[in-house]
Design a protein around this motif. Structure first.
Motif, PDB file in Angstrom:
ATOM      1  N   VAL A 100       3.305  30.572  21.574  1.00 18.78           N
ATOM      2  CA  VAL A 100       2.031  30.327  22.260  1.00 18.78           C
ATOM      3  C   VAL A 100       1.899  31.207  23.496  1.00 18.78           C
ATOM      4  O   VAL A 100       0.802  31.670  23.827  1.00 18.78           O
ATOM      5  CB  VAL A 100       1.856  28.846  22.641  1.00 18.78           C
ATOM      6  N   ASP A 101       3.021  31.485  24.177  1.00 22.55           N
ATOM      7  CA  ASP A 101       2.951  32.347  25.356  1.00 22.55           C
ATOM      8  C   ASP A 101       2.717  33.801  24.957  1.00 22.55           C
ATOM      9  O   ASP A 101       2.053  34.554  25.687  1.00 22.55           O
ATOM     10  CB  ASP A 101       4.236  32.217  26.184  1.00 22.55           C
ATOM     11  N   CYS A 102       3.245  34.206  23.805  1.00 25.45           N
ATOM     12  CA  CYS A 102       2.938  35.541  23.293  1.00 25.45           C
ATOM     13  C   CYS A 102       1.438  35.682  23.057  1.00 25.45           C
ATOM     14  O   CYS A 102       0.834  36.718  23.389  1.00 25.45           O
ATOM     15  CB  CYS A 102       3.690  35.799  21.989  1.00 25.45           C
ATOM     16  N   ALA A 103       0.829  34.641  22.478  1.00 29.36           N
ATOM     17  CA  ALA A 103      -0.607  34.675  22.223  1.00 29.36           C
ATOM     18  C   ALA A 103      -1.399  34.687  23.524  1.00 29.36           C
ATOM     19  O   ALA A 103      -2.415  35.390  23.647  1.00 29.36           O
ATOM     20  CB  ALA A 103      -1.014  33.480  21.365  1.00 29.36           C
ATOM     21  N   ARG A 104      -0.945  33.918  24.509  1.00 26.57           N
ATOM     22  CA  ARG A 104      -1.628  33.887  25.800  1.00 26.57           C
ATOM     23  C   ARG A 104      -1.587  35.258  26.474  1.00 26.57           C
ATOM     24  O   ARG A 104      -2.571  35.703  27.071  1.00 26.57           O
ATOM     25  CB  ARG A 104      -0.974  32.837  26.705  1.00 26.57           C
ATOM     26  N   ILE A 105      -0.438  35.912  26.395  1.00 23.95           N
ATOM     27  CA  ILE A 105      -0.326  37.251  26.977  1.00 23.95           C
ATOM     28  C   ILE A 105      -1.277  38.211  26.266  1.00 23.95           C
ATOM     29  O   ILE A 105      -1.985  39.006  26.894  1.00 23.95           O
ATOM     30  CB  ILE A 105       1.126  37.762  26.905  1.00 23.95           C
TER      31      ILE A 105
END
Length: 532
Positions: A461-466
């Motif tokens: 999810v943090d990869c997607a947020r970045i």
């Protein structure tokens, strides 16, 4: 498409170099974003008015993103008999709850009371607060016994406690709220660019301003032309008719102190209010603040002082004497650009706003509160349109149009999809629901950027947020992601090694080499340094 289109920044700078705009807004905090949104919503459907906004750093990277994360009426201003300000703030609180219910959420505040005289004063003040809110109140206050209060906050200091009260205001992710105002402006035609420094040069005989724009990414400069300039630079504003009074507000981020999901509101011996707010992506932290200190060291140097640190730490220790010694995770500070009313103390300085055209014809915005930004923007745009588009002056849409499409209906429909989205994207439903809180109706675009496989030490999810921050929020630096797109930078004691995977991930999107990644990591570490 939600957010900014990937080419918006480049397109904005190219357009500004090629042709004049009707209105150029300088400053991408909440006031600049609010003015841009208001201007662009008024001109539908023809879009004849050309509006542009530039920000010298990242959007919401100053005061607008480093505040107490509240949409509130300003209970403490009742002490100064600022009834009109409190009533306006409470009205706007209700409006913003309707406009962005995913970001503006009700929050209960417990108020410990340590004297019977204070109890009488506070209960009268809270009754007035509810009355001023009227039918749009978040919730009615109520008195609490000492035993009830101690049951809710068993670690809090009960020595001398005579009881307490509970009242209601709202929390907000203030940086994301700024972004969504800008998303709305861009969706309705605004040209927008960050990391661009603007310096007005002169007004020519044809009435157009010449403005030198420096792209702080490439170092290149261009000359833009505009019929009207709006100075929404806040603490960076220096009008000849009177610079703002800069008052620093500092916060500490600590491991969780609050026992339940409520915040704490404590009035110190001088009548200042300090909040302890459940905070962080999992509400695992406490945000403690704020201070009121006159700031003389320029807007680039807003950092917590040792005196402010000791003040906040002392209040925390007074309230929670059995807690472990205060070891904050980090601190952040910002500057309130207030109208200088000559008040002897920073705490008593007016929070009223001033919007006016200076002798040179620049519209300037000074003072006010984050909560009242929409009303302030409407007032500013009324003045702007009288000059550049009188047919738009009577059009007011910002109080009724959901922010970036986040209506109650749209959010309810999205919430109903959470189980399916979690299944389809192989996520925990709690992760999807957390994304809905931050991104609202943009969630499908964020989920579309989820990697298929594992991201190593970074959650998917943090990869997607970045990816969303880079593609659709104009994040150009690692700090843009860590302190605006998210508040992850404030949530841990980060070390260089911890940040490397994030720098690698963002660097893959941005094309950074290892030296640039190292520079970006160091910039994040400096951002939250505590006083020595």
């Amino acid at each position: 498409m939600s957010g900014f289109s990937p080419d918006l920044r480049a397109r904005t700078l190219a357009t500004l170099q090629e042709s004049p705009v009707d209105v150029l807004i300088i400053g991408g905090g909440i006031n600049g974003a609010g003015v841009a949104r208001d201007l662009c919503l008024r001109q539908q459907p023809d879009g004849a008015l050309k509006v542009a906004l530039v920000e010298q750093r990242h959007f919401a990277s100053g005061t607008s993103g480093k505040n107490s994360q509240l949409i509130h009426g300003g209970l403490r201003y009742l002490k100064y008999l600022k009834m009109a300000l409190v009533k306006e703030s409470l009205k706007e609180r209700a409006t913003l709850r309707r406009l962005a219910p995913h970001l503006v959420e009700p929050l209960a505040f417990l108020m410990p009371i340590y004297s019977r005289l204070d109890k009488m004063k506070f209960m009268m003040g809270l009754s007035m607060y509810d009355q001023l809110a009227g039918d749009a109140n978040v919730g009615k206050h109520r008195e609490m016994s000492k035993a009830e209060f101690a049951g809710l906050e068993p670690r809090m200091n009960v020595q001398g406690l005579v009881g307490g009260a509970v009242f209601y205001d709202c929390s907000v992710h203030s940086a994301r709220f700024v972004l969504e105002n800008l998303f709305d402006a861009a969706a309705n035609g605004a040209l927008i660019a960050n990391h661009v420094h603007a310096e007005p040069q002169e007004r020519s005989g044809n009435g157009l301003w010449r403005v030198r724009l420096e792209d702080r990414v490439t170092g290149e400069s261009i000359i833009a032309h505009a019929r009207k300039l709006v100075d929404a630079t806040g603490a960076w504003s220096t009008p000849a008719s009177g610079a703002p009074r800069l008052v620093r507000g500092s916060h500490l981020v600590l491991p969780r102190l609050n026992n339940e999901e409520h915040a704490i509101a404590y009035f110190d011996d001088n009548g200042r209010i300090v909040f302890l707010i459940p905070w962080g992506s999992q509400k695992q932290l406490t945000l403690a603040g704020t201070t009121d200190v006159d700031h003389k060291d320029g807007p680039e140097n807003a950092r917590i002082s040792k005196a402010e640190f000791d003040y906040l730490a002392g209040i925390i220790q007074r309230l929670y004497p059995r807690a472990a010694p205060i070891e904050p995770i980090c601190a952040f500070s910002s500057l309130r650009p207030l109208v200088d009313d000559g008040s002897s103390s920073a705490t008593a300085a007016s929070r009223e706003h001033k919007i006016w055209n200076t002798a040179d014809g620049i519209l300037r915005i000074q003072g006010g509160k984050y909560t009242t930004y929409r009303a302030m923007s409407e007032e500013a745009v009324d003045l702007i349109t009288k000059e550049v588009a009188p047919q738009l002056t009577a059009i007011h849409k910002t109080a009724s149009e959901p922010l970036a499409g986040n209506s109650e209906k749209a959010l309810s429909q999205l919430a109903a999809e959470a189980p399916r989205l979690a299944h389809d994207y192989r996520l925990a439903q709690s992760d999807v629901e957390a994304m809905m809180h931050d991104y609202g109706v943009h969630v499908p675009e964020v989920l579309a950027l989820l990697p298929d496989g594992d991201c190593g030490p970074i959650r998917r999810v943090d990869c997607a947020r970045i990816g969303f921050a880079v593609q659709h929020e104009m994040a150009l630096h690692l700090s843009d992601y860590f302190f605006v797109s998210s508040y992850a930078g404030y949530e841990a004691h980060w070390e260089s090694a911890d940040l490397e995977p994030y720098a690698n991930m963002m660097g893959a999107w941005m094309g950074w080499d290892s030296a640039r990644q190292s520079q970006e990591i160091q910039a994040v570490l400096k951002h939250v340094a505590l006083p020595r």
